[in-house]
Design a protein around this motif. Structure first.
Motif, PDB file in Angstrom:
ATOM      1  N   GLY A 156       0.804  -1.225   0.000  1.00 23.09           N
ATOM      2  CA  GLY A 156       0.000   0.000   0.000  1.00 23.09           C
ATOM      3  C   GLY A 156       0.831   1.265   0.000  1.00 23.09           C
ATOM      4  O   GLY A 156       0.676   2.130  -0.882  1.00 23.09           O
ATOM      5  N   PRO A 157       1.752   1.443   0.974  1.00 24.67           N
ATOM      6  CA  PRO A 157       2.577   2.652   0.971  1.00 24.67           C
ATOM      7  C   PRO A 157       3.467   2.772  -0.266  1.00 24.67           C
ATOM      8  O   PRO A 157       3.716   3.883  -0.750  1.00 24.67           O
ATOM      9  N   LEU A 158       3.934   1.635  -0.784  1.00 27.39           N
ATOM     10  CA  LEU A 158       4.803   1.668  -1.965  1.00 27.39           C
ATOM     11  C   LEU A 158       4.029   2.167  -3.184  1.00 27.39           C
ATOM     12  O   LEU A 158       4.499   3.034  -3.930  1.00 27.39           O
ATOM     13  N   VAL A 159       2.829   1.616  -3.389  1.00 29.18           N
ATOM     14  CA  VAL A 159       1.982   2.074  -4.499  1.00 29.18           C
ATOM     15  C   VAL A 159       1.615   3.541  -4.310  1.00 29.18           C
ATOM     16  O   VAL A 159       1.629   4.331  -5.266  1.00 29.18           O
ATOM     17  N   GLY A 160       1.295   3.914  -3.060  1.00 25.55           N
ATOM     18  CA  GLY A 160       0.985   5.310  -2.781  1.00 25.55           C
ATOM     19  C   GLY A 160       2.144   6.228  -3.121  1.00 25.55           C
ATOM     20  O   GLY A 160       1.956   7.328  -3.653  1.00 25.55           O
ATOM     21  N   GLY A 161       3.370   5.772  -2.834  1.00 24.38           N
ATOM     22  CA  GLY A 161       4.551   6.568  -3.152  1.00 24.38           C
ATOM     23  C   GLY A 161       4.778   6.696  -4.641  1.00 24.38           C
ATOM     24  O   GLY A 161       5.086   7.785  -5.149  1.00 24.38           O
ATOM     25  N   ILE A 162       4.624   5.593  -5.370  1.00 23.86           N
ATOM     26  CA  ILE A 162       4.845   5.613  -6.826  1.00 23.86           C
ATOM     27  C   ILE A 162       3.823   6.516  -7.511  1.00 23.86           C
ATOM     28  O   ILE A 162       4.180   7.393  -8.312  1.00 23.86           O
ATOM     29  N   LEU A 163       2.546   6.312  -7.199  1.00 18.17           N
ATOM     30  CA  LEU A 163       1.505   7.126  -7.825  1.00 18.17           C
ATOM     31  C   LEU A 163       1.551   8.564  -7.320  1.00 18.17           C
ATOM     32  O   LEU A 163       1.233   9.500  -8.047  1.00 18.17           O
ATOM     33  N   MET A 244       7.866   9.209  -2.782  1.00 15.70           N
ATOM     34  CA  MET A 244       8.508   7.907  -2.972  1.00 15.70           C
ATOM     35  C   MET A 244       9.310   7.505  -1.749  1.00 15.70           C
ATOM     36  O   MET A 244       9.296   6.339  -1.339  1.00 15.70           O
ATOM     37  N   GLY A 245      10.002   8.463  -1.141  1.00 16.71           N
ATOM     38  CA  GLY A 245      10.775   8.150   0.056  1.00 16.71           C
ATOM     39  C   GLY A 245       9.888   7.707   1.205  1.00 16.71           C
ATOM     40  O   GLY A 245      10.203   6.744   1.918  1.00 16.71           O
ATOM     41  N   ALA A 301      17.723   7.604  11.201  1.00 16.31           N
ATOM     42  CA  ALA A 301      17.396   7.050  12.517  1.00 16.31           C
ATOM     43  C   ALA A 301      15.894   6.957  12.720  1.00 16.31           C
ATOM     44  O   ALA A 301      15.384   5.979  13.293  1.00 16.31           O
ATOM     45  N   LEU A 302      15.157   7.960  12.233  1.00 12.32           N
ATOM     46  CA  LEU A 302      13.694   7.924  12.366  1.00 12.32           C
ATOM     47  C   LEU A 302      13.105   6.802  11.524  1.00 12.32           C
ATOM     48  O   LEU A 302      12.147   6.135  11.948  1.00 12.32           O
ATOM     49  N   VAL A 303      13.669   6.580  10.351  1.00 14.84           N
ATOM     50  CA  VAL A 303      13.222   5.447   9.521  1.00 14.84           C
ATOM     51  C   VAL A 303      13.394   4.129  10.272  1.00 14.84           C
ATOM     52  O   VAL A 303      12.512   3.269  10.269  1.00 14.84           O
ATOM     53  N   ALA A 304      14.538   3.971  10.933  1.00  9.99           N
ATOM     54  CA  ALA A 304      14.785   2.745  11.704  1.00  9.99           C
ATOM     55  C   ALA A 304      13.759   2.587  12.816  1.00  9.99           C
ATOM     56  O   ALA A 304      13.260   1.470  13.072  1.00  9.99           O
ATOM     57  N   CYS A 305      13.398   3.683  13.484  1.00 13.75           N
ATOM     58  CA  CYS A 305      12.389   3.624  14.548  1.00 13.75           C
ATOM     59  C   CYS A 305      11.021   3.263  13.993  1.00 13.75           C
ATOM     60  O   CYS A 305      10.253   2.520  14.627  1.00 13.75           O
TER      61      CYS A 305
END
Length: 411
Positions: A156-163, A244-245, A301-305
């Protein structure tokens, strides 16, 4: 390995067409959990909306989903599962399209509320349809359902990022197209003949909250969900990434959540009591949120959390909702409806409160707020433990575990 397990493994991918139709719709419904996440900053910028207004996209959706959950068992027990599925899917298609065509954040907030109504109707009946129609027994149905859930939450988040890289409207149009296919598939392939209906009283979910065990779990879930939705709905803003990120970040979050909710939680519960597991996972989640507050200025670091939080959220979702199913003698549809309605109030309140705290103080404060809420949830479980003895002595069967995943992760 038992003969039953072998049968399930042999037949799991050989299912009637109606099972595949509902499973496909489940994938799309679960995609909706994280689909909007990557485009929150883009919506705020394009529509000149404040972060608080943008976070209301979650609030309106969750408030209506929660309230509707109080009535879905009453509705489906009278009109049948196929009709309930179709109405739910149809509402999602209509309101997702209206979101895509909107010119103001206020309009999207309103249309997301309609989307929440459709989602409540759909998710309340999807699992029962799959289990009732699958070949190979309930185990085969659950494997298939868990596969749909994991796929939907992760992509879901990946498709949301691409579109979302094309336009913030893109993810909404994507939902419209996919859910329309799901609607047609359910309409054509799902059978309703011979369905038995046992009407559920309208007051049943309200009376259920008088049960001490269910009340304890619902209050704990309310505060836990504040932590869940601060992490999910507020984190995209301090990350500072493009669509995308953010999509890639929450793809990792979704994969982590799916792995622990579907596979790790059942293993954990074979080694300890449910209440004990919750009293371990909740403090760990609070620690993760505190660390997120401390490192909020560092995107890696926030991504890791966020991803570590996904692991803990997956565990907690399944453990909490499985506990709800075993806490009383109430019909599980009634118990889960009551619990979900209260739980979603926490999810609805969290995003705008987090945005307001960010605006008033700094980006760390919302995560501290979330950590305190999670610790309150742990305290509710700890002090309410005498009322929860039943959840520690009843073992869930496979169908119950799948239902826990359904209600826990479809929020």
């Amino acid at each position: 390995m038992s003969a039953g397990t072998k049968t399930a493994k042999v037949s799991v991918w050989r299912q009637p067409a109606q099972v595949w139709a509902v499973a496909f719709a489940c994938v799309i419904a679960f995609m909706g959990i994280g689909l909007v996440d990557p485009i929150l900053p883009a919506i705020a910028e394009s529509l000149q909306a404040t972060p608080i207004e943008t976070e209301m996209l979650f609030t309106s959706y969750l408030v209506v989903t929660g309230v509707a959950m109080l009535f879905t068992s009453w509705i489906s027990s009278r009109i049948g599962t196929k009709a309930t599925l179709l109405i739910g899917l149809g509402l999602i298609v209509v309101f997702a399209l209206l979101c895509a065509l909107s010119g103001s954040v206020d309009a999207i907030i309103g249309f997301r509320a309609g989307w929440g109504l459709g989602n409540a109707l759909f998710i309340s009946t999807a699992l029962a349809t799959i289990v009732g129609a699958a070949s190979g027994g309930s185990s085969a149905a659950i494997i298939l359902y868990e596969a749909a859930l994991g796929l939907g939450i992760a992509i879901g988040p990946l498709v949301g990022g691409i579109l979302g890289e094309v336009s913030w409207r893109g993810p909404f149009f994507g939902v419209v197209a996919l859910m329309a296919i799901g609607f047609i598939a359910v309409l054509v392939l799902v059978r309703s003949a011979g369905e038995k209906r046992t009407p559920v009283p309208l007051s049943a979910p309200f009376r259920a909250l008088r049960q001490p065990a269910l009340a304890v779990l619902a209050i704990a879930a309310l505060f836990y969900n504040i932590g869940f939705f601060v992490l999910l709905a507020f984190s995209p803003f301090p990350l500072g990434f493009g669509a995308m990120g953010i999509g890639l970040t929450f793809f990792g979050w979704g994969v982590a959540l799916a792995i622990t909710s579907v596979w790790i939680a059942p293993i954990l519960l074979r080694t300890m009591k449910r209440s004990t597991a919750m009293l371990i996972v909740l403090p760990l989640l609070a620690i993760d949120l505190i660390v997120a507050a401390l490192v909020v200025g560092s995107a890696p670091a926030l991504v890791a959390c966020i991803i570590a939080g996904g692991l803990l959220l997956g565990l907690m979702n399944t453990i909490l909702t499985e506990s709800v199913m075993e806490a009383t003698d109430l019909p599980r549809s009634v118990a889960s409806s009551s619990y979900s309605a209260v739980r979603f109030l926490g999810g609805a309140a969290a995003p705008p409160i987090a945005a307001a705290l960010w605006h008033a103080f700094n980006a760390s404060v919302p995560f501290y707020f979330a950590a305190v809420s999670v610790l309150i949830s742990a305290a509710v479980i700890l002090f309410g433990r005498p009322a929860l003895r039943r959840i520690d002595v009843h073992e869930a069967d496979a169908t119950e575990e799948a239902a826990a995943v359904l209600v826990g992760d479809a929020a």
